[in-house]
Scaffold this motif. Sequence first.
Motif, PDB file in Angstrom:
ATOM      1  N   LEU A 127     -55.890 -59.546  22.465  1.00 54.56           N
ATOM      2  CA  LEU A 127     -55.965 -58.115  22.741  1.00 54.56           C
ATOM      3  C   LEU A 127     -56.436 -57.323  21.523  1.00 54.56           C
ATOM      4  N   GLY A 128     -56.055 -57.742  20.328  1.00 52.63           N
ATOM      5  CA  GLY A 128     -56.446 -57.039  19.104  1.00 52.63           C
ATOM      6  C   GLY A 128     -57.954 -56.910  18.951  1.00 52.63           C
ATOM      7  N   GLU A 129     -58.717 -57.918  19.404  1.00 49.54           N
ATOM      8  CA  GLU A 129     -60.178 -57.836  19.310  1.00 49.54           C
ATOM      9  C   GLU A 129     -60.728 -56.734  20.199  1.00 49.54           C
ATOM     10  N   LEU A 130     -60.184 -56.578  21.389  1.00 47.68           N
ATOM     11  CA  LEU A 130     -60.656 -55.549  22.304  1.00 47.68           C
ATOM     12  C   LEU A 130     -60.239 -54.160  21.842  1.00 47.68           C
TER      13      LEU A 130
ATOM     14  N   PHE B 164     -62.585 -51.630  19.946  1.00 49.64           N
ATOM     15  CA  PHE B 164     -63.528 -50.708  20.584  1.00 49.64           C
ATOM     16  C   PHE B 164     -63.072 -49.277  20.318  1.00 49.64           C
ATOM     17  N   PRO B 165     -63.946 -48.410  19.756  1.00 46.13           N
ATOM     18  CA  PRO B 165     -63.550 -47.043  19.418  1.00 46.13           C
ATOM     19  C   PRO B 165     -62.973 -46.233  20.589  1.00 46.13           C
ATOM     20  N   GLY B 166     -63.385 -46.507  21.814  1.00 40.67           N
ATOM     21  CA  GLY B 166     -62.876 -45.767  22.965  1.00 40.67           C
ATOM     22  C   GLY B 166     -61.722 -46.444  23.669  1.00 40.67           C
ATOM     23  N   TRP B 167     -61.141 -47.468  23.044  1.00 41.65           N
ATOM     24  CA  TRP B 167     -60.101 -48.241  23.715  1.00 41.65           C
ATOM     25  C   TRP B 167     -58.912 -47.378  24.141  1.00 41.65           C
ATOM     26  N   SER B 168     -58.376 -46.571  23.240  1.00 42.32           N
ATOM     27  CA  SER B 168     -57.156 -45.822  23.565  1.00 42.32           C
ATOM     28  C   SER B 168     -57.365 -44.834  24.707  1.00 42.32           C
ATOM     29  N   ALA B 169     -58.565 -44.324  24.864  1.00 42.23           N
ATOM     30  CA  ALA B 169     -58.838 -43.371  25.939  1.00 42.23           C
ATOM     31  C   ALA B 169     -58.848 -44.046  27.307  1.00 42.23           C
ATOM     32  N   GLY B 170     -59.250 -45.308  27.372  1.00 42.69           N
ATOM     33  CA  GLY B 170     -59.365 -45.977  28.654  1.00 42.69           C
ATOM     34  C   GLY B 170     -58.256 -46.958  28.977  1.00 42.69           C
ATOM     35  N   ALA B 171     -57.370 -47.213  28.018  1.00 40.15           N
ATOM     36  CA  ALA B 171     -56.318 -48.215  28.220  1.00 40.15           C
ATOM     37  C   ALA B 171     -55.139 -47.641  29.007  1.00 40.15           C
ATOM     38  N   GLN B 172     -54.516 -48.497  29.776  1.00 39.81           N
ATOM     39  CA  GLN B 172     -53.331 -48.128  30.545  1.00 39.81           C
ATOM     40  C   GLN B 172     -52.120 -48.056  29.612  1.00 39.81           C
ATOM     41  N   PRO B 173     -51.123 -47.217  29.921  1.00 37.00           N
ATOM     42  CA  PRO B 173     -49.957 -47.056  29.038  1.00 37.00           C
ATOM     43  C   PRO B 173     -49.216 -48.356  28.721  1.00 37.00           C
ATOM     44  N   GLU B 174     -49.082 -49.276  29.686  1.00 39.62           N
ATOM     45  CA  GLU B 174     -48.340 -50.521  29.423  1.00 39.62           C
ATOM     46  C   GLU B 174     -49.030 -51.408  28.394  1.00 39.62           C
ATOM     47  N   GLU B 175     -50.320 -51.187  28.148  1.00 41.91           N
ATOM     48  CA  GLU B 175     -51.065 -51.964  27.150  1.00 41.91           C
ATOM     49  C   GLU B 175     -50.493 -51.738  25.762  1.00 41.91           C
ATOM     50  N   ARG B 176     -49.974 -50.555  25.497  1.00 41.02           N
ATOM     51  CA  ARG B 176     -49.453 -50.225  24.157  1.00 41.02           C
ATOM     52  C   ARG B 176     -48.259 -51.079  23.760  1.00 41.02           C
ATOM     53  N   GLU B 177     -47.542 -51.632  24.749  1.00 38.74           N
ATOM     54  CA  GLU B 177     -46.364 -52.443  24.481  1.00 38.74           C
ATOM     55  C   GLU B 177     -46.715 -53.879  24.095  1.00 38.74           C
ATOM     56  N   LEU B 178     -47.966 -54.268  24.238  1.00 34.07           N
ATOM     57  CA  LEU B 178     -48.381 -55.643  23.980  1.00 34.07           C
ATOM     58  C   LEU B 178     -48.843 -55.825  22.534  1.00 34.07           C
ATOM     59  N   ALA B 179     -48.574 -57.007  21.996  1.00 33.55           N
ATOM     60  CA  ALA B 179     -48.982 -57.330  20.624  1.00 33.55           C
ATOM     61  C   ALA B 179     -50.473 -57.654  20.576  1.00 33.55           C
ATOM     62  N   ASP B 180     -51.072 -57.505  19.396  1.00 34.08           N
ATOM     63  CA  ASP B 180     -52.492 -57.801  19.214  1.00 34.08           C
ATOM     64  C   ASP B 180     -52.843 -59.248  19.551  1.00 34.08           C
TER      65      ASP B 180
END
Length: 91
Positions: A10-13, A16-32
């Motif tokens: 996940l850390g590689e993806l 991407f500079p626009g990752w936080s804008a398009g990612a779902q909230p549950e993604e933040r709980e996952l490790a790189d």
Amino acid sequence: MRKYCKSYPLGELRGFPGWSAGAQPEERELADDTTVFLCDEFTVMLSPVGVDKDKRLFTEDTPEWREFCETTLKFSIPDDLAFAYVESEPS
């Protein structure tokens, strides 16, 4: 219908500079180092099979995202699977 997915940490993806804008909230709980799957339609899933098969972590399909996937991540459909993407001609 998804035909091909490739695993990435996940850390590689998240690079991407626009990752936080398009990612779902549950993604933040996952490790790189969590393994996720980039699919042929450029969505990111927790898993292409099993109980998490429909859990999408990222769904923004923009030219910038595709460029990042193709150039930075070197994502492409393998040549030996290209036949699955060829439109069949009507008989």
